[in-house]
Design an enzyme around this catalytic site. Structure first.
Site, PDB file in Angstrom:
ATOM      1  N   ASP A   1      41.875  34.070   8.339  1.00  0.00           N
ATOM      2  CA  ASP A   1      40.955  34.917   7.588  1.00  0.00           C
ATOM      3  C   ASP A   1      40.292  35.839   8.617  1.00  0.00           C
ATOM      4  O   ASP A   1      40.271  35.526   9.807  1.00  0.00           O
ATOM      5  CB  ASP A   1      39.913  34.030   6.902  1.00  0.00           C
ATOM      6  CG  ASP A   1      38.818  34.850   6.247  1.00  0.00           C
ATOM      7  OD1 ASP A   1      39.138  35.805   5.534  1.00  0.00           O
ATOM      8  OD2 ASP A   1      37.630  34.539   6.488  1.00  0.00           O
TER       9      ASP A   1
ATOM     10  N   ASP B   1      36.988  30.192   6.804  1.00  0.00           N
ATOM     11  CA  ASP B   1      35.645  29.610   6.858  1.00  0.00           C
ATOM     12  C   ASP B   1      34.844  29.776   5.578  1.00  0.00           C
ATOM     13  O   ASP B   1      33.686  29.386   5.523  1.00  0.00           O
ATOM     14  CB  ASP B   1      34.855  30.223   8.021  1.00  0.00           C
ATOM     15  CG  ASP B   1      34.382  31.641   7.707  1.00  0.00           C
ATOM     16  OD1 ASP B   1      35.079  32.339   6.941  1.00  0.00           O
ATOM     17  OD2 ASP B   1      33.330  32.045   8.227  1.00  0.00           O
TER      18      ASP B   1
ATOM     19  N   ASP C   1      38.435  31.012   0.982  1.00  0.00           N
ATOM     20  CA  ASP C   1      39.582  30.493   1.730  1.00  0.00           C
ATOM     21  C   ASP C   1      40.009  29.113   1.253  1.00  0.00           C
ATOM     22  O   ASP C   1      41.022  28.586   1.725  1.00  0.00           O
ATOM     23  CB  ASP C   1      39.240  30.395   3.226  1.00  0.00           C
ATOM     24  CG  ASP C   1      38.855  31.735   3.830  1.00  0.00           C
ATOM     25  OD1 ASP C   1      39.458  32.742   3.419  1.00  0.00           O
ATOM     26  OD2 ASP C   1      37.959  31.774   4.684  1.00  0.00           O
TER      27      ASP C   1
END
Length: 681
Positions: A370, A569, A573
């Site tokens: 990410d 995080d 996600d």
């Protein structure tokens, strides 16, 4: 909402069941140890210390000593060891023997032979009257120890779904019959007007009917900068309202909301993920039937080819084969390495929540990240200042900071933070006012000054041409542009963006050296995503990926490159972390991301991903070494136990030495696993 409400109860129930099973295994192991210890001391103590043997003979006597061992060993097999006989017996009946079958046969054969020697010694020649109760008890206890360590290493059931549902408010304030009443979410229908106070989470998806505010959607979108919302703008349930009051016209409720759809995807991805098949299980399918066959061949070969030796000798040889092949070392090989590897990982700031991740991470071929909060800091900072020729950078920054002094907006905090770092003194302004969604204006020495967006400047008639090239470059890199003007005169353009984390380049370079393909999956806009990807050398950048498509992006990467490790995080996600072969969460991330992941990095450093990968590969190599030792030891000693060398060289292996060799093999496996404590990363 009804479709998802049972999920937290189910997750909690599964977690409670797993904890209860682990606690029961621990109790059974303690009982087995307490019962086995006297048996081991009574039998093996006499072999190791001759004086102890004479003491036992002169006090208890052989028959009473053997009787005590019989009772204690029978209790071990009947209670802690019952699981092996139940599962192993069922597998034998299905003609699909597995490791439990071998444990049951090895322990059962040693117990049965010893019981016959105790109860009917006349059936055996004098030199064959030995008991092997300690072998039966030790086999059971050592395998139980391995199973307990394995259960500990596997971690606990994820509570991600429960925490996701916890984000959603349980009630909403709704307009009904001319007044505002508080209702449960189940009673809110599409079209209802919902009131949201400052600092509250939005209970439903919909659009703003009245009011304006900044809404923090980072928990869902990954975008660090709160988004300004006013009449007609779409909002998502579960996001956090900032300082303004909003009235939202409900669009979707219950199972149709974005948050509920993410919950469903996390549930689906976790349910579909199968435990990684351990190396032991793959070999066992061939090994166990082979050992049983060898024991049977040994028994009948001695009966047929050496009839003078008699039934007892054939039985001794067959029992020795089953004991020497009993998989204590194999049962310990995987869980001990996982336990030590996971413990060392925790010391290095890498928490393996699932034991399987230690194996799975070594197989990944692509590391997907990410962007926001993972490769970048996750909060906006002032990253560029461009001024016209006649304006000093520090003067422009101090004026901008003075304009933002009373604002709580993250962009304002970024500019104020930059001014504080340089210890700039701020000019005093008068008549300060804010135009929400555009910018701020005030007066300096009677002259108007402005700070805000490009559209704000265009509305004021401020000409942007003097800094057009700089502004275009910032736009192309996805940087938020804030413009400063004095009267109608352009003064400066500020770039506010999410800076790349320190060490991110080195971390990704290390993964590249490990042979991994690098990818990025982010909900952020294409320009900033590609700018970060290009700076870090990421080969595959997938931008503008909404939360409900991130898990599809992971599946697409797997199809293109192979097994995927995903590093993230945020809540957005969670589904991708659960879908990935190995999900890795940054320690500063949301609780949902941490609970959805197989691996948690306790420090906010992408370099820890490379440490986790290195430890995973070291652990898998350690497991392979243990298995090679365990199987190699069996391959070497089974022929000796079967008496293959007896006719020619006179070599043989009695069950008592087979049991001792079995214990020595287990010690070697444990010692090798402990070497992982020296892993440095």
């Amino acid at each position: 909402a009804e479709r998802y409400d049972p999920a937290p109860d189910r997750a909690a129930r599964e977690e409670a069941e797993k904890a209860a099973a682990q606690a029961d295994l621990k109790r059974q192991l303690i009982l087995a140890v307490l019962l086995t210890l006297p048996v081991f001391v009574l039998e093996m103590g006499g072999h190791m210390i001759p004086g102890f043997h004479h003491l036992i003979m002169s006090t208890l006597g052989q028959t009473l000593s053997w009787s005590i061992q019989f009772v204690l060993t029978s209790l071990v097999l009947a209670f802690p060891g019952r699981r092996f006989f139940t599962l192993g017996g069922q597998a034998l009946l299905r003609r699909a023997p597995e490791m439990n079958s071998l444990v049951a046969l090895g322990a059962g054969a040693a117990w049965a032979y010893s019981t016959l020697v105790l109860l009917a010694p006349e059936l055996f020649p004098v030199d064959a009257r030995h008991v092997y109760f300690e072998a039966a008890a030790m086999i059971t206890t050592l395998i139980l120890a391995g199973r307990y360590m394995e259960a500990r290493a596997k971690g606990r059931t994820s509570a991600a779904i429960r925490k996701l549902i916890g984000l959603r408010p349980q009630t909403a304030r709704v307009d009904r019959d001319g007044s505002t009443v508080e209702l449960s979410l189940d009673e809110v229908a599409p079209g209802d007007l919902v009131h949201v106070r400052p600092g509250e989470r939005l209970p439903v998806d919909g659009e703003v009917e009245s009011g304006q505010s900044y809404v923090d959607e980072s928990m869902l979108t990954g975008e660090p900068i709160p988004v300004h919302k006013s009449k007609g703008d779409a909002v998502v349930g579960g996001s956090m309202n900032a300082e303004g009051a909003l009235v939202i016209r409900t669009g979707r409720t219950g199972a149709d909301t974005v948050l509920s759809q993410i919950i469903a995807m996390v549930e689906q991805a976790q349910g579909a993920k199968l435990p990684i098949q351990s190396l032991v299980d793959r070999v066992t399918g061939y090994f166990v039937p082979a050992v049983i066959a060898i024991a049977l061949v040994t028994f009948f070969a001695w009966l047929t080819l050496a009839p003078e030796a008699g039934l007892s000798e054939a039985l001794v040889k067959a029992v020795a084969v089953l004991i020497i092949a009993c998989p204590c070392a194999m049962g310990l090989a995987t869980p001990t390495s996982i336990m030590v590897g996971a413990g060392r990982g925790a010391e290095l700031g890498v928490l393996f929540r699932q034991g399987e991740a230690l194996q799975g991470l070594s197989d990944v071929r692509v590391a997907a990240f990410d962007k926001t909060g993972t490769l970048t800091e996750g909060k906006p900072a002032l990253t560029a200042i461009h001024t016209i020729e006649t304006v000093n950078e520090e003067a422009a920054l101090s004026l901008a900071a003075a304009l933002e002094r009373t604002s709580e907006h993250p962009i304002a905090r970024a500019i104020l933070g930059a001014a504080e770092e340089k210890s700039l003194s701020l000019p005093t302004l008068e008549n300060w006012t804010a135009e929400s969604g555009y910018g701020v204006k005030a007066e300096l020495d009677g002259e108007p000054v402005y700070l805000g967006s490009k559209r704000f400047m265009r509305r004021l008639g401020v000409e942007l041409d003097p800094l057009a090239d700089a502004i275009t470059a910032l736009d192309e890199h996805g940087v938020t542009v804030i413009v400063l003007a004095r009267g109608q005169s352009l003064q400066a353009a500020f770039g506010v963006s999410d800076p790349i984390r320190k060490g991110a380049f080195d971390a990704l370079n290390s993964l590249r050296e490990h042979g991994l393909t690098l990818a990025m999956i982010t909900g952020d806009a294409d320009a900033p995503a590609r700018a970060v990807g290009q700076a870090l050398g990421v080969e595959d950048v997938r931008a503008e990926t909404p939360p409900d498509e991130k898990y599809q992006a992971v599946a697409s990467l797997r199809k293109a490159y192979g097994p995927v490790a995903f590093v993230g995080d945020g809540i957005n996600d969670a589904a991708a972390l659960a879908e990935a072969d190995v999900g890795i969460a940054m320690g500063s991330g949301s609780d949902i991301a941490l609970e959805s992941a197989d691996v948690v990095l306790m420090r906010d450093d992408p370099a820890a991903v490379a440490v986790a990968l290195g430890l995973s590969r070291a652990t898998l190599n350690n497991i392979k070494q243990n298995l090679v030792w365990a199987f190699g030891y069996n391959a070497l000693l089974i022929p000796l136990a079967a008496g293959v060398f007896t006719p020619v060289f006179g070599w043989s292996l009695s069950p008592i030495f087979a049991a001792a060799a079995m214990a020595a093999s287990s010690v070697c496996v444990l010692a090798n696993a402990l070497r992982l404590r020296g892993f440095r990363g």
